[in-house]
Structure formats: structure tokens, C-alpha cells
Enzyme design. Structure first.
Site, PDB file in Angstrom:
ATOM      1  N   ARG A  71      -2.991  -9.983  -5.223  1.00 10.85           N
ATOM      2  CA  ARG A  71      -2.490  -9.980  -6.593  1.00 10.85           C
ATOM      3  C   ARG A  71      -1.115  -9.322  -6.628  1.00 10.85           C
ATOM      4  O   ARG A  71      -0.818  -8.426  -5.845  1.00 10.85           O
ATOM      5  CB  ARG A  71      -3.444  -9.220  -7.526  1.00 10.85           C
ATOM      6  CG  ARG A  71      -4.715 -10.016  -7.864  1.00 10.85           C
ATOM      7  CD  ARG A  71      -5.610  -9.273  -8.829  1.00 10.85           C
ATOM      8  NE  ARG A  71      -6.154  -8.076  -8.230  1.00 10.85           N
ATOM      9  CZ  ARG A  71      -5.696  -6.856  -8.397  1.00 10.85           C
ATOM     10  NH1 ARG A  71      -4.661  -6.634  -9.212  1.00 10.85           N
ATOM     11  NH2 ARG A  71      -6.249  -5.836  -7.794  1.00 10.85           N
ATOM     12  N   TYR A 200      -2.850 -17.678  -4.348  1.00 13.19           N
ATOM     13  CA  TYR A 200      -3.852 -16.680  -3.942  1.00 13.19           C
ATOM     14  C   TYR A 200      -4.877 -16.480  -5.079  1.00 13.19           C
ATOM     15  O   TYR A 200      -4.508 -16.359  -6.258  1.00 13.19           O
ATOM     16  CB  TYR A 200      -3.192 -15.337  -3.599  1.00 13.19           C
ATOM     17  CG  TYR A 200      -4.235 -14.240  -3.532  1.00 13.19           C
ATOM     18  CD1 TYR A 200      -5.124 -14.171  -2.446  1.00 13.19           C
ATOM     19  CD2 TYR A 200      -4.423 -13.337  -4.578  1.00 13.19           C
ATOM     20  CE1 TYR A 200      -6.139 -13.226  -2.406  1.00 13.19           C
ATOM     21  CE2 TYR A 200      -5.430 -12.383  -4.545  1.00 13.19           C
ATOM     22  CZ  TYR A 200      -6.287 -12.338  -3.468  1.00 13.19           C
ATOM     23  OH  TYR A 200      -7.306 -11.421  -3.440  1.00 13.19           O
ATOM     24  N   LYS A 209      -9.748 -12.651 -13.018  1.00 14.42           N
ATOM     25  CA  LYS A 209      -9.111 -11.471 -13.601  1.00 14.42           C
ATOM     26  C   LYS A 209      -8.317 -11.822 -14.866  1.00 14.42           C
ATOM     27  O   LYS A 209      -8.308 -11.072 -15.836  1.00 14.42           O
ATOM     28  CB  LYS A 209      -8.208 -10.784 -12.572  1.00 14.42           C
ATOM     29  CG  LYS A 209      -8.977 -10.200 -11.372  1.00 14.42           C
ATOM     30  CD  LYS A 209     -10.060  -9.315 -11.822  1.00 14.42           C
ATOM     31  CE  LYS A 209     -10.984  -8.651 -10.840  1.00 14.42           C
ATOM     32  NZ  LYS A 209     -10.781  -8.515  -9.459  1.00 14.42           N
ATOM     33  N   HIS A 229     -14.348  -4.155 -15.233  1.00 13.79           N
ATOM     34  CA  HIS A 229     -14.268  -4.429 -13.791  1.00 13.79           C
ATOM     35  C   HIS A 229     -15.456  -3.751 -13.116  1.00 13.79           C
ATOM     36  O   HIS A 229     -15.294  -2.777 -12.381  1.00 13.79           O
ATOM     37  CB  HIS A 229     -12.935  -3.885 -13.260  1.00 13.79           C
ATOM     38  CG  HIS A 229     -12.560  -4.346 -11.876  1.00 13.79           C
ATOM     39  ND1 HIS A 229     -11.623  -3.683 -11.108  1.00 13.79           N
ATOM     40  CD2 HIS A 229     -12.962  -5.395 -11.134  1.00 13.79           C
ATOM     41  CE1 HIS A 229     -11.473  -4.310  -9.950  1.00 13.79           C
ATOM     42  NE2 HIS A 229     -12.280  -5.350  -9.930  1.00 13.79           N
ATOM     43  N   SER A 251     -10.159  -2.184  -6.973  1.00 16.88           N
ATOM     44  CA  SER A 251     -10.225  -3.281  -6.014  1.00 16.88           C
ATOM     45  C   SER A 251     -10.405  -2.748  -4.595  1.00 16.88           C
ATOM     46  O   SER A 251      -9.754  -1.782  -4.198  1.00 16.88           O
ATOM     47  CB  SER A 251      -8.944  -4.112  -6.092  1.00 16.88           C
ATOM     48  OG  SER A 251      -8.815  -4.636  -7.394  1.00 16.88           O
ATOM     49  N   CYS A 253     -12.855  -1.141  -3.256  1.00 20.84           N
ATOM     50  CA  CYS A 253     -13.429   0.205  -3.170  1.00 20.84           C
ATOM     51  C   CYS A 253     -14.951   0.189  -3.203  1.00 20.84           C
ATOM     52  O   CYS A 253     -15.575   1.229  -3.444  1.00 20.84           O
ATOM     53  CB  CYS A 253     -12.884   1.084  -4.281  1.00 20.84           C
ATOM     54  SG  CYS A 253     -11.149   1.500  -4.040  1.00 20.84           S
ATOM     55  N   ASP A 280     -18.350  -7.969  -9.571  1.00 22.56           N
ATOM     56  CA  ASP A 280     -16.943  -7.682  -9.896  1.00 22.56           C
ATOM     57  C   ASP A 280     -16.681  -7.475 -11.386  1.00 22.56           C
ATOM     58  O   ASP A 280     -15.865  -6.644 -11.742  1.00 22.56           O
ATOM     59  CB  ASP A 280     -16.051  -8.810  -9.368  1.00 22.56           C
ATOM     60  CG  ASP A 280     -14.584  -8.409  -9.231  1.00 22.56           C
ATOM     61  OD1 ASP A 280     -14.314  -7.349  -8.625  1.00 22.56           O
ATOM     62  OD2 ASP A 280     -13.716  -9.130  -9.743  1.00 22.56           O
ATOM     63  N   ARG A 377     -10.554 -13.151   2.241  1.00 19.67           N
ATOM     64  CA  ARG A 377     -11.678 -13.231   1.298  1.00 19.67           C
ATOM     65  C   ARG A 377     -12.625 -14.379   1.640  1.00 19.67           C
ATOM     66  O   ARG A 377     -12.244 -15.362   2.271  1.00 19.67           O
ATOM     67  CB  ARG A 377     -11.135 -13.469  -0.118  1.00 19.67           C
ATOM     68  CG  ARG A 377     -10.216 -12.358  -0.633  1.00 19.67           C
ATOM     69  CD  ARG A 377     -10.932 -11.448  -1.589  1.00 19.67           C
ATOM     70  NE  ARG A 377     -10.194 -10.211  -1.855  1.00 19.67           N
ATOM     71  CZ  ARG A 377     -10.671  -9.255  -2.654  1.00 19.67           C
ATOM     72  NH1 ARG A 377     -11.838  -9.400  -3.259  1.00 19.67           N
ATOM     73  NH2 ARG A 377      -9.989  -8.155  -2.838  1.00 19.67           N
TER      74      ARG A 377
HETATM   75  P1  GTP Z   1     -12.711  -6.268  -4.966  1.00 14.38           P
HETATM   76  O1  GTP Z   1     -13.376  -7.563  -4.646  1.00 14.38           O
HETATM   77  O2  GTP Z   1     -11.293  -6.213  -4.494  1.00 14.38           O
HETATM   78  O3  GTP Z   1     -12.820  -5.888  -6.408  1.00 14.38           O
HETATM   79  O4  GTP Z   1     -13.414  -5.135  -4.035  1.00 14.38           O
HETATM   80  P2  GTP Z   1     -14.828  -4.397  -4.086  1.00 14.38           P
HETATM   81  O5  GTP Z   1     -14.749  -3.236  -5.015  1.00 14.38           O
HETATM   82  O6  GTP Z   1     -15.922  -5.374  -4.299  1.00 14.38           O
HETATM   83  O7  GTP Z   1     -14.926  -3.769  -2.596  1.00 14.38           O
HETATM   84  P3  GTP Z   1     -15.896  -4.123  -1.368  1.00 14.38           P
HETATM   85  O8  GTP Z   1     -17.338  -3.883  -1.678  1.00 14.38           O
HETATM   86  O9  GTP Z   1     -15.526  -5.454  -0.863  1.00 14.38           O
HETATM   87  O10 GTP Z   1     -15.460  -3.006  -0.316  1.00 14.38           O
HETATM   88  C1  GTP Z   1     -14.149  -2.887   0.146  1.00 14.38           C
HETATM   89  C2  GTP Z   1     -14.069  -2.020   1.370  1.00 14.38           C
HETATM   90  O11 GTP Z   1     -14.714  -0.763   1.150  1.00 14.38           O
HETATM   91  C3  GTP Z   1     -14.760  -2.639   2.582  1.00 14.38           C
HETATM   92  O12 GTP Z   1     -13.903  -2.491   3.686  1.00 14.38           O
HETATM   93  C4  GTP Z   1     -16.001  -1.814   2.763  1.00 14.38           C
HETATM   94  O13 GTP Z   1     -16.370  -1.750   4.106  1.00 14.38           O
HETATM   95  C5  GTP Z   1     -15.619  -0.460   2.197  1.00 14.38           C
HETATM   96  N1  GTP Z   1     -16.815   0.244   1.622  1.00 14.38           N
HETATM   97  C6  GTP Z   1     -17.667  -0.250   0.695  1.00 14.38           C
HETATM   98  N2  GTP Z   1     -18.659   0.623   0.420  1.00 14.38           N
HETATM   99  C7  GTP Z   1     -18.431   1.712   1.185  1.00 14.38           C
HETATM  100  C8  GTP Z   1     -19.104   2.967   1.340  1.00 14.38           C
HETATM  101  O14 GTP Z   1     -20.125   3.255   0.714  1.00 14.38           O
HETATM  102  N3  GTP Z   1     -18.541   3.857   2.225  1.00 14.38           N
HETATM  103  C9  GTP Z   1     -17.401   3.563   2.923  1.00 14.38           C
HETATM  104  N4  GTP Z   1     -16.923   4.478   3.752  1.00 14.38           N
HETATM  105  N5  GTP Z   1     -16.750   2.385   2.808  1.00 14.38           N
HETATM  106  C10 GTP Z   1     -17.250   1.473   1.946  1.00 14.38           C
HETATM  107  C1  SPV Z   2      -9.700  -7.484  -7.005  1.00 12.72           C
HETATM  108  O1  SPV Z   2      -8.561  -7.379  -6.513  1.00 12.72           O
HETATM  109  O2  SPV Z   2     -10.194  -6.605  -7.762  1.00 12.72           O
HETATM  110  C2  SPV Z   2     -10.537  -8.661  -6.680  1.00 12.72           C
HETATM  111  C3  SPV Z   2      -9.919  -9.762  -5.968  1.00 12.72           C
HETATM  112  O3  SPV Z   2     -11.694  -8.720  -7.067  1.00 12.72           O
HETATM  113  S1  SPV Z   2      -8.876 -10.700  -7.016  1.00 12.72           S
HETATM  114  O4  SPV Z   2      -9.618 -11.846  -7.474  1.00 12.72           O
HETATM  115  O5  SPV Z   2      -7.751 -11.080  -6.185  1.00 12.72           O
HETATM  116  O6  SPV Z   2      -8.478  -9.917  -8.145  1.00 12.72           O
HETATM  117 MN    MN Z   3     -12.256  -6.876  -8.195  1.00 12.89          MN
END
Ligand code: GTP
Ligand code: SPV
Ligand code: MN
Length: 600
Positions: A71, A200, A209, A229, A251, A253, A280, A377
């Protein structure tokens, strides 16, 4: 054939055709025949690559331009008639000027191309919380992704009816994918989104979003609901009761991971189960019984690939084994499957990295390269997820017991704590700050304020958004969900994460649910209620999480917190109030109270 007689839709599509001048217009009905033909065409032109159809049936691969992998927050605009309505967290431009400027870019942008007209529903078709959108685009990749991420096709028009004007108009053209002319623009007062020069996901899957957060947050304020979110999960307890929790993390996290968590052995044995409703976005509205109900407006997962493996997130990985689109991961040429950092220990020797170069994966990694882009992704259908909730399609949504905020914080913020009340919980959300990730362009690992994990997604003035949170709390009264804050990312002196995270986060959810049910006491601290260390169940983790580690995870360091509060006051005063954000006095009240608690 235009699939609808709705004159508002027809008139708008005609205008977009006149502007973009495509060679051909195709209305997307959502039929299998049409989708198969589009996939075939995309593979023939090279836009998509077909993966190993035995190991990954129905799966396709796509590579975006290396300048177009995340983004672009600095090129994202909220265009309201009055600048103050966009507020201090958004880029703003007068809608008249923006329409004029972008019209020049869109003029003839689809010459020689096909315009696809995509009707879609955000939320289960027929749900009182669902909303209809129409996206026009010159990208087959967008059509195929929207098919996974939304309820796409003729049924969405049925739901809109022949007269309604209540649909979100989304115009997308990849144009020349020119980063200097890239714009992601929301016009909340017109229910309109214009996106150009990107391909993207987060910039071009306009239901996600752009609509479900930026436009929907604005609609929610005006109509008395919330667009957040947030993931939505259900925890089934041994007695069969299911408690629903939402969680907002910035994002990349941990939302997808928490939404699909697999409980530790001990919990499984006791009969606990976790179900995913969403990973999400949550749309939430008070129900007839006065509680807050949430739906997931999406129909699939646009998840971060790196780090996903059968141990860290089995359910996410399983979700990607069929009918999935992979973007910017690496290809394992030995069997035409996919690979990314963290999938397995050893990279494939015969690999194609995300930019398309054939490399020896082992050497490439040894030299410090990323085979998959850090923000690569997968787009996977929700129905593939082994732990998808039986309530996933429930039009009424699920009742929410607790809401969680969190972010990546190496220090200061404890593993978990509870707010004193809804107002303090709203403050807690406003105070989320997190180290930046690869999900947006710009530096990674820099601490920045990200209120409610919504900084890039609030479609109006952040001060009014906080006021809306307070109003919702007042409306919900004692039926409001309890609000918590978590931090899975606290580090020790050597820079290692102290908390194992992932499935073990169940242990924290357990405490949260017990707090909501009044089954466990807490320690009152200056910043909120913290668990007594013995109330976080670490059975089976004793080697990893020693009593000393738990003490550090749950510590409230007064000196660090005084700095935290001083920074919050600076943020409120300078970044928000000083730049036209009208901060509700209740939130300053919480800040004053925590500050005086810390000075006692
Ligand atoms: P968006 O799709 O961008 O909104 O991201 P998201 O919030 O869904 O994040 P996602 O669950 O894909 O996790 C992103 C990163 O955080 C990955 O590399 C995971 O391995 C890491 N991660 C997720 N949960 C944990 C956790 O409990 N501990 C640690 N250390 N890392 C974590
Ligand atoms: C984020 O960045 O919080 C995502 C991926 O979930 S995107 O659709 O690119 O916003
Ligand atoms: Mn997101």
C-alpha cells in the site's frame, strides 16, 4: 449484457466507459464458465502463471511490478469537500480538483483493453449489515482476486435492486503502473473510489481497505455502526459455549495468525476450540438484544505469506492448498510450487525469486536475498480454512464479548492488560503505536502512532472517529464488550521475543474470557488491570516462560510509562489537536488520570 436494470449503475458505468475508452466491456456474472475463461486468458497472456495442478489445484501465481508491492500511504487521499473533515491523519485534496486531475490520467487509459464490471457484496448476500459495490477495472488479476475476497457476481445486483443508489463506485485502472502518477483516492461523500497506476492488492481490490474500511468507517459514523481493522474469532469452551472476540493489530502484526490459532495441547484436551470468522476487517452494529454484533465483510484471506508454515499457522497454510492466488512469493522450479521465507527451513535450489530471476535459492539466501517479497501474499477462499466458523455466513453476525488492541512493541507494553472501562478502552485504542512493517511502503521497524490500527484507514477526521467510539460505548452501555491490550512482541535484553506467541496466545485469550465472565481477579495498576502472574496458564511452557520471564512480560515500568504518557500528550496536542483533530475531552481525562496514577 449488463446484468442489471438499475439506472444508477448503468449511468455510472457509461460515464466510466466514456472516460477510460476501453475496447470492450465485460460484465462479471460470477459463473464458473466465465471465470475459467478469464483464468485461461490470463495464463495465455502471461499475466498469471499456472502452478502444479496436482499439488496446488486451481492455484495461480502473479508477480507485480517491483515498484508496486505494498500500500502507498503517501499517495492515498480522502477527498471531502471540507479539509477539516478529512482531518490530521489523511492526505486531502479538494474533490473537484482531484476529479479533474485524475480524469486526465484515466482519459483513454483502457484503450485497447477490456473493462471488467464487477458487482460484489461486502458481507453475506442478504445480510442487514452487507453493502454492495461495483468495481470497474482493466485487470483480470483484480477480477480473479475479487472473486475470492468478496461475494462477486450477478447476485450482488439482485441484492441492490433496480432503483437503489446505495452502492460504492470503484474505478480502477492499472494504466502504466507509473509510481509517480499512482493515486488511491476515496471520495466518502460520493461513495466513490478512484485508484490508478497500481496493481497491488491493497491498492486495487477496492472492496477491501478502500471500501470496507475508509468508505465504510465514514458510513458507519453516519449510520450508527463501526468498520474496524479487526479479526473476529470464536473460542469454544469445554461447556460448548462460544465467546467471540475481535482484535485490531496494525498491518502484518498478527491478525491472520490469531484468527486461526490452534490451542496448545492442554487446551485441546480440555475441549477448547478456536473458529475463524474474519482475519482483517469487522463491521459491527448493535443487535436487537443490545449487544454488539460483528460480520466479516470479506469472503477470503489476503494474507502475508512469509512466516506462514505448518507449525506457525497450519490453518492458513491449509487454506492456500487449492484455488488460491499467490503474489510475489518465490517459485520452486523442481515441482512448480511456491516457497517463501519461513515456509520450510531450506530454500529450493532451483528457484525463481519474486522479481522473476532464476536463482540457486541456497546461494541467493546465503547472500542475504529475499526469495519472496516480505509483503508477498496469498489470496485464499475462506471456505478452505479448516477452522472456519459455522457462523461465517450468519447474516446477523456474532455477538462480541471482548475487543483487543495491540501492536509490535519491543518494550513498555505488557503482554496483556484490561481497560478500566469503555472510555479508557477507547483511549487505549487511540494510543496504539507499533513498529512499521513491509505492508506499506517506507521504512520498516520505526515506532509510529497507529490509533486503533486504523491510521491508514480512517475515512474522516480521527477526532470525530474517537468521538464515534465513545458514542457507541454509550449506546451499548453495560452490554459493551470489554476492552484489552496485548503485546506479543516484547523483547528481552538480547532482542529475542519473550513470549512464544502464535498458538500460545490462547493462554492470554483464556484470561481475557475469564475476566469478561468475572471468573478471575486482576491487579489494579496505574495503566489498567493486569493478570496476576499465576492466572496466565503456562502449563507445558514452564521451560520457555520462567517466572522471571512472566514477571518481565507483565511488568509496568513506571519510568517508561511516564515517557509513554508524555509522548501521548505530545501526540494529542501536536499531531492531532494541533492539526485540526477535535479530541473528545473524555480522552484527555483518561490521559490526566493515568498520568496522576503514575505520579502517585
Ligand atoms: P495484514 O494482513 O497486513 O493486516 O497482517 P496481519 O495483522 O494479519 O498479520 P499476520 O497474522 O499475517 O502476521 C504478520 C507477521 O507477524 C508474520 O510474519 C507472523 O509470523 C508474525 N506473527 C504473528 N503472530 C505472532 C506472534 O504471536 N508472535 C510473533 N513473534 N510473531 C507473530
Ligand atoms: C494490510 O496492509 O493491512 C493488509 C493488506 O491487510 S492490504 O490489503 O494490502 O491492505
Ligand atoms: Mn490488514
Amino acid at each position: 449484457m449488463s446484468l442489471t436494470n438499475n439506472p444508477n449503475v448503468l449511468k455510472w458505468v457509461d460515464e466510466m466507459i466514456a472516460l477510460c475508452k476501453p475496447e470492450k466491456v465485460v460484465w462479471i456474472d460470477g459463473s464458473q464458465e466465465q471465470l475459467s475463461a478469464l483464468k485461461k486468458e490470463a495464463v495465455e497472456t502471461g499475466e498469471m502463471i499456472e502452478l502444479n495442478q496436482e499439488k496446488l489445484p486451481g492455484c495461480l501465481y502473479h508477480r507485480t511490478n517491483p515498484n508496486d508491492v505494498a500500500r502507498v500511504e503517501d499517495r492515498t487521499f480522502i477527498c471531502t469537500r471540507r479539509k477539516e473533515d478529512a482531518g490530521p491523519t489523511n492526505n486531502w485534496c479538494d474533490p473537484k480538483d482531484m476529479y479533474a486531475k485524475l480524469s486526465k490520467l484515466y482519459d483513454g487509459a483502457m484503450k485497447g483493453r477490456t473493462m471488467y464490471v464487477i458487482p460484489y457484496s461486502m458481507g453475506p448476500i442478504g445480510s442487514p449489515l452487507a453493502k454492495v459495490g461495483v468495481e470497474v477495472t482493466d485487470s483480470i488479476y483484480v477480477v480473479l482476486n475479487m472473486n475470492i475476497m468478496t461475494r462477486m457476481g450477478a447476485d450482488a445486483f439482485k441484492n441492490l435492486g433496480d432503483e437503489s443508489n446505495d452502492f460504492v463506485r470503484g474505478l480502477h485502472s492499472k494504466a502504466d503502473v507509473n509510481p509517480d502518477e499512482r493515486y488511491i483516492v476515496q471520495f466518502p461523500e460520493d461513495n466513490t473510489i478512484w485508484s490508478i497506476n497500481s496493481a497491488y492488492g491493497g491498492n486495487v481490490l477496492l472492496g477491501k481497505k478502500c471500501f470496507a474500511l475508509r468508505i465504510a468507517s465514514f458510513q458507519g459514523k453516519n449510520e450508527g455502526w463501526m468498520a474496524e481493522h479487526m479479526l473476529i474469532l470464536g473460542v469454544k469452551k469445554p461447556n460448548g459455549e462460544v465467546k467471540y472476540i475481535t482484535a485490531a493489530f496494525p498491518s502484518a502484526c498478527g491478525k491472520t495468525n490469531l484468527a486461526m490459532l490452534i490451542p496448545p495441547e492442554g487446551y485441546k484436551k480440555d475441549g477448547y476450540e478456536v473458529f475463524t470468522v474474519g482475519d482483517d476487517i469487522a463491521w459491527m452494529k448493535p443487535g436487537k438484544d443490545g449487544r454488539l454484533y460483528a460480520i466479516n465483510p470479506e469472503n477470503g484471506f489476503f494474507g502475508v505469506a512469509p512466516g506462514t508454515n505448518s507449525k506457525s499457522n497450519f490453518n492458513a497454510l491449509e487454506s492456500t492448498r487449492k484455488n488460491t492466488i499467490f503474489t510475489n512469493v518465490a517459485i520452486d522450479n523442481s515441482d512448480n510450487t511456491v516457497w517463501w521465507e519461513g515456509l520450510t527451513k531450506n530454500p529450493p535450489v532451483d528457484a525463481t525469486e519474486w522479481k522473476g530471476a532464476k536463482v540457486n535459492g541456497v546461494d541467493f539466501k546465503a547472500e542475504g536475498g529475499n526469495l519472496a517479497h516480505p509483503n508477498s501474499r496469498f489470496t485464499a477462499p475462506a471456505e478452505n480454512c479448516p477452522c472456519i466458523s459455522p457462523e461465517f455466513n450468519n447474516p446477523e453476525g456474532v455477538p462480541i464479548t471482548a475487543m483487543i488492541f495491540g501492536g509490535r512493541r519491543a518494550s513498555t507494553t505488557p503482554l496483556v492488560y484490561q481497560s478500566f472501562d469503555w472510555t479508557h478502552g477507547t483511549y487505549m485504542g487511540s494510543a496504539v503505536s507499533s513498529e512499521t512493517t513491509a505492508a506499506a511502503t517506507g521504512a520498516v521497524g520505526v515506532l509510529r502512532h497507529d490509533p486503533m490500527a486504523m491510521k491508514p484507514f480512517i475515512g474522516y477526521n480521527v477526532g470525530d472517529y474517537w468521538a464515534h467510539w465513545l458514542e457507541m460505548g454509550e449506546k451499548l452501555g453495560d452490554k459493551a464488550p470489554k476492552i484489552f491490550n496485548v503485546n506479543w512482541f516484547k523483547k528481552d535484553e538480547e532482542g529475542h521475543f519473550m513470549w512464544p506467541g502464535f498458538g500460545d496466545n490462547m493462554r492470554v485469550l483464556d484470561w481475557i474470557i475469564k475476566r469478561c465472565e468475572g471468573e478471575v481477579d486482576a491487579v489494579e495498576t496505574p495503566i489498567g488491570y493486569l493478570p496476576k502472574p499465576e492466572d496466565i496458564n503456562i502449563q507445558g511452557l514452564e521451560d520457555e516462560v520462567t517466572p522471571e520471564t512472566m514477571e518481565k512480560l507483565l511488568c509496568v515500568d513506571k519510568e517508561l510509562w511516564k515517557k509513554e504518557i508524555a509522548e501521548m500528550r505530545r501526540y494529542y496536542d501536536e499531531d492531532i489537536a494541533g492539526k485540526g483533530g477535535n479530541i473528545p475531552s473524555e480522552l484527555y481525562g483518561v490521559l490526566d488520570k493515568i498520568e496522576s496514577n503514575l505520579n502517585k
